[in-house]
Design an enzyme around this catalytic site. Structure first.
Site, short mmCIF file in Angstrom:
data_model
loop_
_atom_site.label_atom_id
_atom_site.label_comp_id
_atom_site.label_asym_id
_atom_site.label_seq_id
_atom_site.Cartn_x
_atom_site.Cartn_y
_atom_site.Cartn_z
N GLY A 175 -2.63 -2.03 2.68
CA GLY A 175 -1.90 -0.75 2.70
C GLY A 175 -1.87 -0.11 1.32
O GLY A 175 -1.99 1.12 1.19
N ASP A 176 -1.73 -0.92 0.28
CA ASP A 176 -1.74 -0.40 -1.09
C ASP A 176 -3.13 0.13 -1.44
O ASP A 176 -3.26 1.14 -2.14
CB ASP A 176 -1.34 -1.49 -2.09
CG ASP A 176 0.05 -2.03 -1.84
OD1 ASP A 176 0.89 -1.27 -1.33
OD2 ASP A 176 0.30 -3.21 -2.16
#
Length: 346
Positions: free
Chosen positions: A299-300
């Site tokens: 997600g990052d």
């Protein structure tokens, strides 16, 4: 000496990830969910020693916004991205600096002598990751650091700002300072929900920041947590939830708010306030199971690629696709890392 000018200024909790595989027993013992992110309670304290003593640990530079900042730095020219957060004067901080340098990310840490840098136990089971964070010195970040001679000119020079939701557990004043400044100057402020417990338990803090926020990033679990916490009728209606957030009051009304919800290997949903009834859907180019090493930091990585696209002047669609491409590259590495030699993402 003239102050360097960075396009993107990021802020978050700098952490060193201590990553272990096949952690089913750890999940049971410490009452953890397979795909979650939590702050350590007292009952979790022994996990940090246990993973070192009883497991093979991969140490990887972590911290949500720092991962995303390294991702954006990876896709942008050198000297584009700078990051701040609080660290101790210890070997954990040295490992973080070395990882940042490799990706071309510059940092202006607030260094607190005699304090311990934050850590995150990452328990991998299959394609899931469970994050257990001890913030340590990260939660002692002081707002005054933002107005210090080393940092204030960098904030003035930046055009984009990115903050992780985790920071709202302790640093809402600092986030308010950054987001309100950004809105007043007509710059772009991006906030990531980061974990379901942020909309669930830190809704009041989110509500303070959202008026100054131009872009909100989250995943399906965070969207669901927001919907449950705010009484949105259908917690599975991603486009509807995104629309409701996009249309919340906004300080700088000249720029419509954009909400981006990812769903792992499923399509990404994007809603812009100026066209709120027409959500855009972007399919993900799915990897096979054997291509995926682990999903920690995916997600990052999406956020990093997406931010890199925006900063490089790409369209919203191109930026989402850059996010997909960097996340795809990340899940084929151990932890929140990016392939070397560099792959051209944009």
């Amino acid at each position: 000496m003239s102050t360097p000018k960075y396009s993107l200024f990021c802020m978050g909790n700098p952490l060193l990830d201590m990553q272990v595989r096949n952690g089913e027993e750890l999940l049971k013992k410490y009452d953890l969910k397979a795909n979650d992110a939590i702050l350590a309670e007292e009952k979790h304290t022994p996990i940090y020693e246990e993973v070192v003593n009883k497991h093979k640990v991969d140490y990887v530079a972590g911290g949500a916004a720092q991962n995303a900042a390294r991702g954006a730095a990876y896709v942008l020219p050198a000297g584009s991205v700078v990051y701040t957060g609080a660290v101790g004067d210890d070997d954990l901080a040295d490992q973080l600096k070395a990882a940042n340098k490799r990706e071309g990310l510059d940092e202006v840490y607030q260094v607190k002598k005699g304090e311990k840098t934050g850590a995150c136990a990452v328990v991998i089971t299959g394609h899931h990751r469970s994050l257990v964070t001890t913030l340590r010195v990260a939660e002692k970040f002081e707002k005054s650091h933002l107005s210090s001679p080393a940092v204030a000119p960098l904030i003035d020079g930046a055009k984009f700002f990115y903050v992780e939701g985790y920071f709202l557990t302790h640093g809402v004043e600092s986030v308010l300072e950054l987001s309100s400044k950004s809105a007043a100057a007509g710059k772009t402020f991006v906030l990531n929900f980061s974990a379901p417990f942020i909309p669930q338990f830190f809704g009041a803090q989110l509500q303070q920041i959202i008026p100054y926020t131009d872009i909100i990033i989250g995943n399906e679990a965070e969207a669901e947590a927001w919907a449950s916490a705010t009484g949105f009728p259908d917690v599975k209606d991603l486009a509807g939830i995104a629309r409701s957030i996009a249309l919340l009051p906004k300080s700088n009304a000249s720029r419509p708010r954009i909400v981006v919800f990812t769903q792992g290997a499923e399509h990404t949903v994007v809603v812009s306030a100026d066209n709120a009834d027409t959500p855009k859907v972007y399919p993900v180019n799915v990897l096979t199971d054997d291509q995926i090493v682990d999903t920690n930091g995916a997600g990052d990585a999406f956020a990093g690629g997406f931010l890199g696209g925006l900063v490089a002047g790409k369209t919203l669609e191109e930026s989402v696709l850059a996010g997909h491409a960097l996340a795809r590259a990340c899940v084929q590495q151990i932890g929140p890392q990016y392939p070397w030699p560099k792959v051209n993402i944009l």
